[in-house]
Design an enzyme around this catalytic site. Structure first.
Site, short mmCIF file in Angstrom:
data_model
loop_
_atom_site.label_atom_id
_atom_site.label_comp_id
_atom_site.label_asym_id
_atom_site.label_seq_id
_atom_site.Cartn_x
_atom_site.Cartn_y
_atom_site.Cartn_z
N GLY A 19 -56.40 17.46 -23.83
CA GLY A 19 -57.67 17.08 -24.46
C GLY A 19 -57.45 16.55 -25.87
O GLY A 19 -58.16 16.93 -26.81
N ALA A 20 -56.47 15.64 -26.01
CA ALA A 20 -56.01 15.25 -27.35
C ALA A 20 -56.77 14.08 -27.96
O ALA A 20 -56.52 13.73 -29.11
CB ALA A 20 -54.52 14.91 -27.29
N ASN A 21 -57.68 13.47 -27.23
CA ASN A 21 -58.29 12.24 -27.73
C ASN A 21 -59.54 12.47 -28.59
O ASN A 21 -60.06 11.53 -29.20
CB ASN A 21 -58.63 11.28 -26.59
CG ASN A 21 -59.66 11.86 -25.64
OD1 ASN A 21 -59.33 12.75 -24.87
ND2 ASN A 21 -60.89 11.36 -25.68
N GLY A 23 -62.16 15.60 -30.95
CA GLY A 23 -62.39 16.95 -31.45
C GLY A 23 -61.15 17.64 -31.98
O GLY A 23 -60.36 17.07 -32.74
N GLY A 25 -58.43 18.54 -30.45
CA GLY A 25 -57.18 17.95 -29.99
C GLY A 25 -56.77 16.75 -30.83
O GLY A 25 -55.59 16.58 -31.16
N SER A 148 -62.27 30.82 -27.50
CA SER A 148 -63.52 30.63 -28.24
C SER A 148 -64.02 32.00 -28.68
O SER A 148 -63.64 33.03 -28.10
CB SER A 148 -64.56 29.95 -27.33
OG SER A 148 -65.88 30.22 -27.79
N TYR A 173 -68.92 30.13 -18.88
CA TYR A 173 -68.11 29.65 -20.01
C TYR A 173 -67.44 30.83 -20.71
O TYR A 173 -66.23 30.81 -20.97
CB TYR A 173 -68.98 28.87 -20.99
CG TYR A 173 -68.23 28.37 -22.21
CD1 TYR A 173 -67.19 27.45 -22.07
CD2 TYR A 173 -68.56 28.80 -23.49
CE1 TYR A 173 -66.49 26.98 -23.18
CE2 TYR A 173 -67.87 28.34 -24.60
CZ TYR A 173 -66.84 27.43 -24.45
OH TYR A 173 -66.14 26.99 -25.54
#
Length: 300
Positions: A19-21, A23, A25, A148, A173
């Site tokens: 998820g690096a693209n 926020g 990440g 979280s 979640y």
């Protein structure tokens, strides 16, 4: 407390970030590239990933970027991705399990599993176990699993893990984020038992402003949720600040396996060691979740 300017140079080190693209990440990638690391940016959408890569290249950092497609909602894709990484990289210094899905309407993964449990927990567990051999090529390598603050409210619904009997998107979640902590601690325990060179740590960002909030509002068409986020907005810190706990867990020389880093005041502030969710400390239930998860991802 750790600030970005306190992070040491990371030349020659390889970090893989899911998820690096966007926020957390993206901010984590940016900070590591500035310190000279090679960052394997894993993104579900290669177009968005390429856009993020081009933005990062403008800074002319000394680090190197490798962009690779990874769809965590499909365990078959996770397997193929892992094989690709093992064929193309001799070692990894740090795996950052950063990607996440937050509170969507009931959705299923490619394997028919509830999407939050599947992506946030199972896919990252599978990815970690697949990549352990090349992590163990390096001394003091680390797995950092991003959880979280809702871990403290999470409950593992043993009789309804997939929400088939009753689906509550926020409860699911919280369950997935508690599962992250249980996995991270159990993994560290197993690594210690085997005298591994690798350790497992945890991090949580507190209230960080990322794309998870607008995505949740959009997916659920919830005006109540949109108003709640607007009212809470002054409490949120930037994604740059939210990324500091996982950067600390990844790079701080004194950080140890089993530790979790989070904001000083638990929802905002510079990072410090914070407590793991009490429900994650029970070794029996951790082992139970581990065995159930192994069966669900179909590994021995």
């Amino acid at each position: 407390m750790v600030r970005l300017n306190k992070i040491k140079r990371q030349d020659g080190r390889i970090f893989l970030i899911t998820g690096a693209n966007s926020g957390l990440g993206y901010e984590t990638s940016k900070a590591l590239l500035e310190k000279g690391a090679t960052v394997i940016m894993c993104c579900r959408d290669l177009l968005k990933g390429e856009k993020a890569k081009q933005e990062l290249l403008k800074f002319n950092f000394s680090g190197k970027i490798e962009l690779v497609e990874l769809d965590l909602s499909d365990l078959n894709n996770v397997k193929k991705f892992s094989e690709f990484i093992k064929q193309n990289f001799n070692y990894l210094d740090v795996l950052i399990n950063n990607a996440g899905i937050m509170a969507p309407p009931k959705t299923f993964s490619k394997q028919g599993l509830e999407i939050q449990f599947a992506v946030n927990h199972l896919a990252h567990m599978f990815l970690t176990l697949e990549l352990l051999p090349i992590l163990e090529e390096k001394n003091n390598s680390r797995v950092v699993t991003v959880t979280s603050g809702v871990q403290y409210f999470g409950v593992i619904k043993w009789d309804d893990l997939q929400g088939n009997l009753k689906y509550d998107r926020w409860a699911s979640y919280a369950q997935s984020k508690l599962a992250n902590v249980m996995f991270g601690l159990e993994l560290n325990s197993k690594l210690k038992e085997s005298n591994s060179k690798t350790s497992s740590l945890l991090a949580h960002p507190g209230f960080a402003r990322t794309n998870l909030q607008p995505k949740s509002v959009e997916a659920n068409q919830s005006w109540q949720e949109e108003i709640a986020y607007k009212l809470m907005d002054p409490m949120f810190q930037s994604a740059k600040m939210g990324a500091l706990p996982q950067l600390t867990a990844s790079t701080l020389p004194s950080a140890k396996g089993g530790e979790q880093y989070g904001p000083r005041f638990n929802f905002r502030g510079f990072p410090k060691i914070c407590r793991n969710a009490p429900k994650a400390l029970n070794k029996t239930t951790r082992k139970k979740l581990w065995e159930i998860s192994k069966k669900l991802i179909n590994i021995n």
